[in-house]
Motif scaffolding. Structure first.
Motif, mmCIF file in Angstrom:
data_model
loop_
_atom_site.group_PDB
_atom_site.id
_atom_site.type_symbol
_atom_site.label_atom_id
_atom_site.label_comp_id
_atom_site.label_asym_id
_atom_site.label_seq_id
_atom_site.Cartn_x
_atom_site.Cartn_y
_atom_site.Cartn_z
ATOM 1 N N ALA A 216 0.825 -1.213 0.000
ATOM 2 C CA ALA A 216 0.000 0.000 0.000
ATOM 3 C C ALA A 216 0.855 1.256 0.000
ATOM 4 O O ALA A 216 0.537 2.248 -0.664
ATOM 5 C CB ALA A 216 -0.925 -0.007 1.217
ATOM 6 N N LYS A 217 1.963 1.211 0.746
ATOM 7 C CA LYS A 217 2.829 2.379 0.850
ATOM 8 C C LYS A 217 3.700 2.590 -0.389
ATOM 9 O O LYS A 217 4.204 3.690 -0.620
ATOM 10 C CB LYS A 217 3.735 2.260 2.083
ATOM 11 N N THR A 218 3.914 1.528 -1.176
ATOM 12 C CA THR A 218 4.824 1.631 -2.327
ATOM 13 C C THR A 218 4.103 1.499 -3.666
ATOM 14 O O THR A 218 4.750 1.431 -4.705
ATOM 15 C CB THR A 218 5.912 0.537 -2.251
ATOM 16 N N LYS A 219 2.788 1.523 -3.661
ATOM 17 C CA LYS A 219 2.037 1.293 -4.902
ATOM 18 C C LYS A 219 2.267 2.376 -5.950
ATOM 19 O O LYS A 219 2.119 2.117 -7.157
ATOM 20 C CB LYS A 219 0.541 1.176 -4.593
ATOM 21 N N ASP A 220 2.620 3.589 -5.515
ATOM 22 C CA ASP A 220 2.824 4.687 -6.456
ATOM 23 C C ASP A 220 4.303 4.926 -6.770
ATOM 24 O O ASP A 220 4.661 5.950 -7.347
ATOM 25 C CB ASP A 220 2.225 5.983 -5.892
ATOM 26 N N ALA A 221 5.154 3.976 -6.405
ATOM 27 C CA ALA A 221 6.597 4.165 -6.607
ATOM 28 C C ALA A 221 7.020 3.923 -8.053
ATOM 29 O O ALA A 221 8.152 4.249 -8.434
ATOM 30 C CB ALA A 221 7.385 3.240 -5.681
ATOM 31 N N GLY A 222 6.143 3.326 -8.867
ATOM 32 C CA GLY A 222 6.475 3.080 -10.266
ATOM 33 C C GLY A 222 7.490 1.968 -10.450
ATOM 34 O O GLY A 222 8.257 1.965 -11.413
ATOM 35 N N VAL A 223 7.508 1.010 -9.528
ATOM 36 C CA VAL A 223 8.466 -0.090 -9.571
ATOM 37 C C VAL A 223 7.729 -1.382 -9.851
ATOM 38 O O VAL A 223 6.736 -1.700 -9.196
ATOM 39 C CB VAL A 223 9.228 -0.205 -8.230
ATOM 40 N N SER A 224 8.219 -2.135 -10.839
ATOM 41 C CA SER A 224 7.619 -3.440 -11.129
ATOM 42 C C SER A 224 8.114 -4.456 -10.111
ATOM 43 O O SER A 224 9.272 -4.449 -9.718
ATOM 44 C CB SER A 224 7.998 -3.888 -12.547
ATOM 45 N N GLY A 225 7.237 -5.317 -9.671
ATOM 46 C CA GLY A 225 7.606 -6.307 -8.667
ATOM 47 C C GLY A 225 7.311 -5.822 -7.269
ATOM 48 O O GLY A 225 7.304 -4.625 -6.998
ATOM 49 N N GLU A 226 7.082 -6.763 -6.368
ATOM 50 C CA GLU A 226 6.757 -6.385 -5.000
ATOM 51 C C GLU A 226 8.018 -6.065 -4.209
ATOM 52 O O GLU A 226 9.137 -6.379 -4.649
ATOM 53 C CB GLU A 226 5.974 -7.511 -4.320
ATOM 54 N N PRO A 227 7.881 -5.423 -3.044
ATOM 55 C CA PRO A 227 9.054 -5.082 -2.221
ATOM 56 C C PRO A 227 9.945 -6.291 -1.959
ATOM 57 O O PRO A 227 9.462 -7.368 -1.615
ATOM 58 C CB PRO A 227 8.426 -4.560 -0.930
ATOM 59 N N GLY A 228 11.233 -6.113 -2.136
ATOM 60 C CA GLY A 228 12.186 -7.190 -1.921
ATOM 61 C C GLY A 228 12.579 -7.924 -3.173
ATOM 62 O O GLY A 228 13.532 -8.708 -3.163
ATOM 63 N N SER A 229 11.872 -7.693 -4.288
ATOM 64 C CA SER A 229 12.205 -8.362 -5.535
ATOM 65 C C SER A 229 13.459 -7.745 -6.152
ATOM 66 O O SER A 229 13.906 -6.671 -5.753
ATOM 67 C CB SER A 229 11.037 -8.260 -6.517
ATOM 68 N N PHE A 230 14.014 -8.443 -7.136
ATOM 69 C CA PHE A 230 15.243 -7.969 -7.782
ATOM 70 C C PHE A 230 15.055 -6.578 -8.368
ATOM 71 O O PHE A 230 15.902 -5.695 -8.178
ATOM 72 C CB PHE A 230 15.662 -8.948 -8.886
ATOM 73 N N TRP A 231 13.932 -6.357 -9.071
ATOM 74 C CA TRP A 231 13.725 -5.068 -9.727
ATOM 75 C C TRP A 231 13.445 -3.957 -8.719
ATOM 76 O O TRP A 231 13.774 -2.800 -8.957
ATOM 77 C CB TRP A 231 12.610 -5.171 -10.761
ATOM 78 N N ALA A 232 12.859 -4.319 -7.599
ATOM 79 C CA ALA A 232 12.653 -3.320 -6.552
ATOM 80 C C ALA A 232 13.995 -2.871 -5.980
ATOM 81 O O ALA A 232 14.225 -1.675 -5.742
ATOM 82 C CB ALA A 232 11.771 -3.878 -5.447
ATOM 83 N N LEU A 233 14.910 -3.817 -5.772
ATOM 84 C CA LEU A 233 16.230 -3.475 -5.251
ATOM 85 C C LEU A 233 17.038 -2.669 -6.263
ATOM 86 O O LEU A 233 17.778 -1.747 -5.895
ATOM 87 C CB LEU A 233 16.990 -4.745 -4.866
ATOM 88 N N MET A 234 16.883 -3.009 -7.530
ATOM 89 C CA MET A 234 17.555 -2.231 -8.567
ATOM 90 C C MET A 234 17.057 -0.788 -8.562
ATOM 91 O O MET A 234 17.838 0.161 -8.704
ATOM 92 C CB MET A 234 17.298 -2.873 -9.935
ATOM 93 N N ALA A 235 15.752 -0.624 -8.399
ATOM 94 C CA ALA A 235 15.172 0.729 -8.360
ATOM 95 C C ALA A 235 15.656 1.501 -7.142
ATOM 96 O O ALA A 235 15.895 2.714 -7.218
ATOM 97 C CB ALA A 235 13.650 0.632 -8.355
ATOM 98 N N VAL A 236 15.807 0.820 -6.017
ATOM 99 C CA VAL A 236 16.311 1.466 -4.804
ATOM 100 C C VAL A 236 17.727 1.987 -5.034
ATOM 101 O O VAL A 236 18.043 3.145 -4.741
ATOM 102 C CB VAL A 236 16.294 0.474 -3.616
#
Length: 485
Positions: A216-236
């Motif tokens: 819910a807190k990260t839904k507008d972050a524009g990142v594919s994949g849920e928190p903790g996924s490879f693409w989320a970490l790449m975006a971070v």
């Protein structure tokens, strides 16, 4: 070095090579404590923490990206230390003596946006303290001015004016301010984290925030994949690196005062990977503890301090966060904009006048508040505009000129850096093509995939720098004399 017979349209005392170089590694280190330890820095770190899904992932993503930041800052920092000139003057070597004005104005506009964003964050901390009073809360709710509450406007203007006082006596005042402000913020951050951990009954690396809350807190972050996924970490990692996009350009505004190259390297080592990882660790610990204590995710430190039972603790927290944000605004935004605007009209505008103009623009932006909304989106959108400029400057300095800069010619209208009428067409074309892919297509069209925005700065650096290298090979420049100090 002494500049003899400079062209009037390219020189004033503020833009001249630094004559006094007394900044040691501690002062360079505190450039970063002032830059990182802000409400916006905390807010971004806490927001990225949610995308990581676990504490281990967070430290891994922030740690690796902090090493990249350290490497890039050294590249531009060494150029500043060697030449002794500020960013807009260094840009003359690659963009031409007049073309550098374009690069300087892009950085100045970005500084104005960040100046407003940081001022708003600092004033927000003061507002959070004041509305603990029933009368102030009533005023806050009942009075509206320019789309904001009357209390918010008053606090914004007061914080805005306070920053102007810090810069009155020039860069030495900036150095002294950051030398005590940075450590003071660290103390306050540790007190906040430890106090919340004690209240939470201890600390565990298992943050305990449910996945549905993270989503819910990260839904507008524009990142594919849920928190903790490879693409989320790449975006971070990408967003953390992009957060420093402005300072990759103008860190030489500070490294030019360094005693030597070693001071830059040591200051950057402690101020960037070490300090960044430690600060992010504290931000993550505080976010976890606050969730356990209050049962909600609080990304803004002033939201946490507003819940303190003690007025004294809330006051200390509000003042410390405000001072921290003043530090980054002076270091990252006021100084850069002042040099950049002065570079365009050196005979009419001094360092101080340039800073005042930037502050006035930030004040005019306040009613529109373009910095409100998703932190990662704002960081990536603003950062992407500067990627092509950095790509051109680094490629020119390290690969084309081979670190040789004729400093005296940077101040000569008809010297080596005149190129085509004062403009280096190679640099302008390269930066323009890079900007198409880093800024215009991802932000103003739907031609590129949505994830492109996250990596816009990287595309800008790679495309801008790559095109410049090709054009410099096809349309080579004249040989440049070694730097004369």
């Amino acid at each position: 070095m002494e500049i003899r017979d400079p062209s009037p349209g390219l020189y004033n005392e503020d833009l001249a090579p630094a004559k006094v170089r007394n900044w040691g590694s501690f002062s360079i280190f505190n450039v970063w404590t002032s830059d990182v330890h802000s409400l916006w820095g905390y807010y971004l770190a806490a927001s990225l923490f949610l995308l990581c899904g676990s504490f281990t992932n967070f430290l891994l993503a922030i740690g690796l990206s902090s090493l990249v930041i350290f490497f890039l800052m050294n590249l531009i920092g060494y150029a500043g230390e060697k030449t002794g000139v500020p960013y807009p003057v260094l840009a003359r070597a690659s963009f031409g003596v007049w073309g550098a004005n374009l690069a300087a104005l892009v950085r100045a506009v970005v500084a104005c946006f960040w100046y407003g964003a940081q001022t708003a964050a600092a004033s927000g901390a003061v507002v959070a303290l004041l509305i603990r009073s029933d009368s102030m809360l009533a005023f806050h709710k009942s009075t509206q001015v320019l789309g904001h509450s009357g209390l918010e406007v008053i606090c914004y203007v007061l914080i805005w004016a306070l920053q102007l006082l810090i810069i009155q006596k020039g860069m030495e005042t900036v150095r002294r301010f950051q030398d005590w402000a940075g450590p003071a913020v660290w103390i306050a951050m540790l007190i906040l984290a430890i106090g919340l951990c004690v209240k939470a009954g201890g600390f565990s690396f298992d943050h305990g925030i449910p996945m549905d809350v993270l989503l819910a807190k990260t839904k507008d972050a524009g990142v594919s994949g849920e928190p903790g996924s490879f693409w989320a970490l790449m975006a971070v990692g990408a967003t953390w690196i992009t957060y420093f996009a402005a300072l990759y350009l103008n860190f030489c505004d500070f490294s030019r005062y360094a005693r030597d190259k070693d001071a830059v390297k040591k200051g950057n080592l402690w101020g960037l990977p070490v300090n960044l990882i430690a600060f992010s660790l504290v931000a993550g610990i505080t976010t976890i503890a606050a969730f356990k204590v209050y049962g909600e995710v609080l990304l803004h430190p002033e939201q946490i301090s507003a819940k303190f039972d003690s007025w004294l603790l809330a006051l200390i927290a509000a003042l410390t966060f405000a001072v921290a944000t003043l530090g980054i605004n002076v270091v990252a935004n006021f100084v850069s904009a002042a040099f950049d605007i002065s570079n365009v009209f050196p005979r009419q505008i001094s360092f101080k006048k340039g800073g005042y103009i930037a502050a006035a623009i930030a004040l005019a932006l306040y009613p529109f508040a373009p910095w409100e909304g998703n932190a990662a989106h704002f960081v990536n959108a603003i950062g992407a505009t500067m990627g092509p400029l950095l790509g051109v400057i680094l490629v020119d300095y390290y690969l084309v000129a081979k670190r040789n800069v004729n400093v005296a010619a940077l101040y000569q209208e008809h010297g080596e850096y005149r190129y085509e009428g004062g403009w280096n067409v190679n640099a302008l074309v390269a930066a323009g093509i890079g900007s198409v892919f880093s800024t215009f297509l991802p932000n103003f069209t739907s031609v590129l995939p949505s994830w492109w925005n996250t990596y816009g700065w990287f595309f800008g650096v790679a495309i801008g720098g790559g095109v410049y290298l090709v054009m410099a090979t096809l349309r080579p420049r004249h040989a440049i004399a070694p730097v004369r100090a």
